[in-house]
Design a protein around this motif. Structure first.
Motif, PDB file in Angstrom:
ATOM      1  N   ASP A 161       0.716  -1.341  -0.002  1.00 26.65           N
ATOM      2  CA  ASP A 161       0.229   0.421  -0.234  1.00 26.65           C
ATOM      3  C   ASP A 161       0.642   1.464   0.150  1.00 26.65           C
ATOM      4  OD1 ASP A 161      -3.187   1.026   0.578  1.00 26.65           O
ATOM      5  OD2 ASP A 161      -1.383   1.995   1.594  1.00 26.65           O
ATOM      6  N   ILE A 162       2.697   1.036   1.030  1.00 26.48           N
ATOM      7  CA  ILE A 162       2.632   2.017   1.108  1.00 26.48           C
ATOM      8  C   ILE A 162       3.568   2.697  -0.518  1.00 26.48           C
ATOM      9  CG2 ILE A 162       4.307   3.623   2.264  1.00 26.48           C
ATOM     10  CD1 ILE A 162       1.621   3.727   3.766  1.00 26.48           C
ATOM     11  N   THR A 163       3.629   1.387  -0.998  1.00 24.30           N
ATOM     12  CA  THR A 163       4.741   1.750  -1.947  1.00 24.30           C
ATOM     13  C   THR A 163       3.318   2.361  -2.716  1.00 24.30           C
ATOM     14  OG1 THR A 163       5.799   0.041  -1.037  1.00 24.30           O
ATOM     15  CG2 THR A 163       5.989   0.678  -3.121  1.00 24.30           C
ATOM     16  N   ALA A 164       3.089   1.790  -3.140  1.00 20.38           N
ATOM     17  CA  ALA A 164       1.783   2.336  -4.308  1.00 20.38           C
ATOM     18  C   ALA A 164       1.149   3.500  -4.033  1.00 20.38           C
ATOM     19  CB  ALA A 164       0.557   1.353  -4.035  1.00 20.38           C
ATOM     20  N   CYS A 165       1.029   4.362  -3.027  1.00 21.21           N
ATOM     21  CA  CYS A 165       0.351   5.653  -2.306  1.00 21.21           C
ATOM     22  C   CYS A 165       2.088   6.419  -3.087  1.00 21.21           C
ATOM     23  CB  CYS A 165       0.460   5.510  -1.250  1.00 21.21           C
ATOM     24  SG  CYS A 165       0.291   7.723  -0.889  1.00 21.21           S
ATOM     25  N   LYS A 166       3.430   6.066  -2.530  1.00 12.95           N
ATOM     26  CA  LYS A 166       4.206   7.257  -3.369  1.00 12.95           C
ATOM     27  C   LYS A 166       4.517   6.956  -5.047  1.00 12.95           C
ATOM     28  CE  LYS A 166       8.714   5.572  -1.493  1.00 12.95           C
ATOM     29  NZ  LYS A 166       8.567   6.803  -1.956  1.00 12.95           N
ATOM     30  N   SER A 167       4.481   5.409  -5.077  1.00  9.34           N
ATOM     31  CA  SER A 167       4.249   5.987  -6.956  1.00  9.34           C
ATOM     32  C   SER A 167       3.265   6.489  -7.127  1.00  9.34           C
ATOM     33  CB  SER A 167       4.242   4.425  -7.390  1.00  9.34           C
ATOM     34  OG  SER A 167       4.412   4.044  -8.513  1.00  9.34           O
ATOM     35  N   LYS A 168       2.050   6.661  -6.339  1.00 11.20           N
ATOM     36  CA  LYS A 168       1.183   7.599  -7.799  1.00 11.20           C
ATOM     37  C   LYS A 168       1.336   8.993  -6.636  1.00 11.20           C
ATOM     38  CE  LYS A 168      -2.333   4.194  -6.948  1.00 11.20           C
ATOM     39  NZ  LYS A 168      -3.586   3.629  -6.226  1.00 11.20           N
ATOM     40  N   LEU A 169       2.234   9.481  -5.741  1.00  6.24           N
ATOM     41  CA  LEU A 169       2.384  10.415  -6.048  1.00  6.24           C
ATOM     42  C   LEU A 169       3.438  11.185  -6.660  1.00  6.24           C
ATOM     43  CD1 LEU A 169       1.287  10.711  -2.800  1.00  6.24           C
ATOM     44  CD2 LEU A 169       0.142  11.640  -4.352  1.00  6.24           C
ATOM     45  N   ASP A 170       4.744  10.113  -6.942  1.00  4.11           N
ATOM     46  CA  ASP A 170       6.260  10.474  -7.338  1.00  4.11           C
ATOM     47  C   ASP A 170       5.795  11.104  -8.832  1.00  4.11           C
ATOM     48  OD1 ASP A 170       8.279  10.440  -5.703  1.00  4.11           O
ATOM     49  OD2 ASP A 170       8.138   7.540  -5.829  1.00  4.11           O
TER      50      ASP A 170
END
Length: 382
Positions: free
Chosen positions: A198-207
């Motif tokens: 989940d946290i990796t997905a959040c970072k990826s979408k915002l990056d």
């Protein structure tokens, strides 16, 4: 005769005031604290919606203007990161944060922040980006996030998880609780993988939407425990905010940074100020930050030379003379008072950072670990 004497005395006092006013003009408002940051927490800003975490646009503007008038300095997220790693911040430093990524941030709060040049960071629930208008309170779109990034240098975004901003059927927070399927609780390995994913997905979408790497988040509901904080760090988050109402200092766990609530409708500007002041951490015996005057002048594009026991600085088109052990400095033909005397320490002539930035009329940031002094970036609208 007495009247003439009185007029002469009054004119003399005015002359003295004008002599020292260039330095003091840089110091408006009372210094409530130094070397710590009041991280303020907001959520929703709306004219008619009501809740315990919703305030009107007028109240937001009144709070910010009130703090500005009291000598508070709002810093950017990157400045806060630098502070946590040893850099200086201005007295009365504050960081504005918003949770949940609501569309009201873009439509209502952002124009206020932009007009006042107040930096802020919004922690976004990235699963809402797929359909921003489907959530109970409409969320910001990708395009709106990009627009703010392109037109200012002081609006940031961070993670508020991808899809963990909810409670499980057993009442536990999705970030810290364990799922149950058919009466069977998920394994520790499955839990860890769920959080990391989940946290990796959040970072990826915002990056994909921002210029700077995403390494900051706020915990949903402020809820975390040792394992969830550890997993958040493993996923690449370096700074995480709670809702513990304290001042932020370098001694804080960077994955458990406190925040002071400012976003409730009953928090008047004066009440917010008192709330901050009540939480200021005492720093007995703390000395003001001092910098090598010659090195600082050169780092800021000027020059320094020792002449007749004094240090001559040329900086930003002005000439300054610093005399060791003196609590005043010469700026051209004028003399200005310093809060702290100029000292010779370990063979270097040093000046208090506050005095230097007031003397030259520029906000500065100092990083003790590297000895570097630089101009503080001014919030700007492109």
């Amino acid at each position: 005769m007495i009247k003439k004497l009185g007029i002469t005395l009054l004119l003399s006092l005015i002359g003295i005031t004008l002599l020292i006013s260039p330095l003091r003009a840089q110091r408006t408002g009372q210094i409530d604290y130094q070397d710590q940051v009041a991280v303020l927490m907001y959520h929703h800003v709306h004219e008619t919606d009501t809740s315990s975490s919703t305030i009107t646009p007028a109240l937001l503007q009144e709070q910010l203007q009130y703090l500005l008038g009291k000598g508070y300095h709002f810093i950017t997220l990157s400045e806060f990161h630098a502070y946590m790693n040893g850099a200086s911040v201005p007295p009365n430093a504050a960081l504005v944060t918003f949770d949940d990524g609501y569309q009201s941030f873009y439509t209502t709060a952002y124009p206020i922040l932009k007009s006042l040049r107040v930096p802020a960071v919004n922690f976004v629930i990235t699963s809402d980006l797929a359909d921003p208008l489907a959530s109970y309170i409409p969320s910001m779109s990708k395009e709106q996030i990009v627009d703010m990034q392109q037109h200012t240098n002081f609006i940031d975004v961070g993670c508020h998880t991808d899809d963990l901003h909810h409670k499980l059927p057993n009442g536990q927070a999705a970030l810290t609780g364990r799922l149950e399927t058919n009466g069977k609780q998920e394994s520790e390995d499955a839990y860890k993988q769920r959080i990391l994913t989940d946290i990796t997905a959040c970072k990826s979408k915002l990056d994909a939407l921002t210029k700077e790497p995403i390494d900051t988040m706020a915990y949903p509901y402020g809820i975390n425990d040792d394992l969830s904080a550890e997993l958040v760090g493993q996923a690449g988050i370096r700074y995480a905010f709670t809702i513990t109402p304290d001042m932020a200092t370098r001694s804080a766990d960077p994955l458990r940074i406190p925040r002071i609530n400012a976003g409730s409708p009953n928090i008047t500007p004066a009440l917010l100020l008192r709330s901050i002041q009540r939480r200021v951490l005492a720093q007995p015996g703390s000395a003001p930050l001092r910098v090598d005057a010659a090195a600082a002048a050169e780092q800021l594009g000027g020059s320094a030379a020792a002449e007749g026991g004094a240090l001559q600085l040329r900086l930003k088109g002005q000439a300054f003379t610093l005399q060791v052990n003196a609590a005043e400095a010469a700026r051209g033909d004028a003399r200005v008072m310093l809060r702290e005397p100029v000292l010779r320490e370990h063979g270097r002539v040093t000046i208090a950072l506050d005095d230097l930035q007031a003397l030259i009329g520029l906000p500065l940031v100092y990083t003790p670990a590297t000895g570097k002094v630089a101009e503080r970036v001014t919030p700007s609208v492109q």
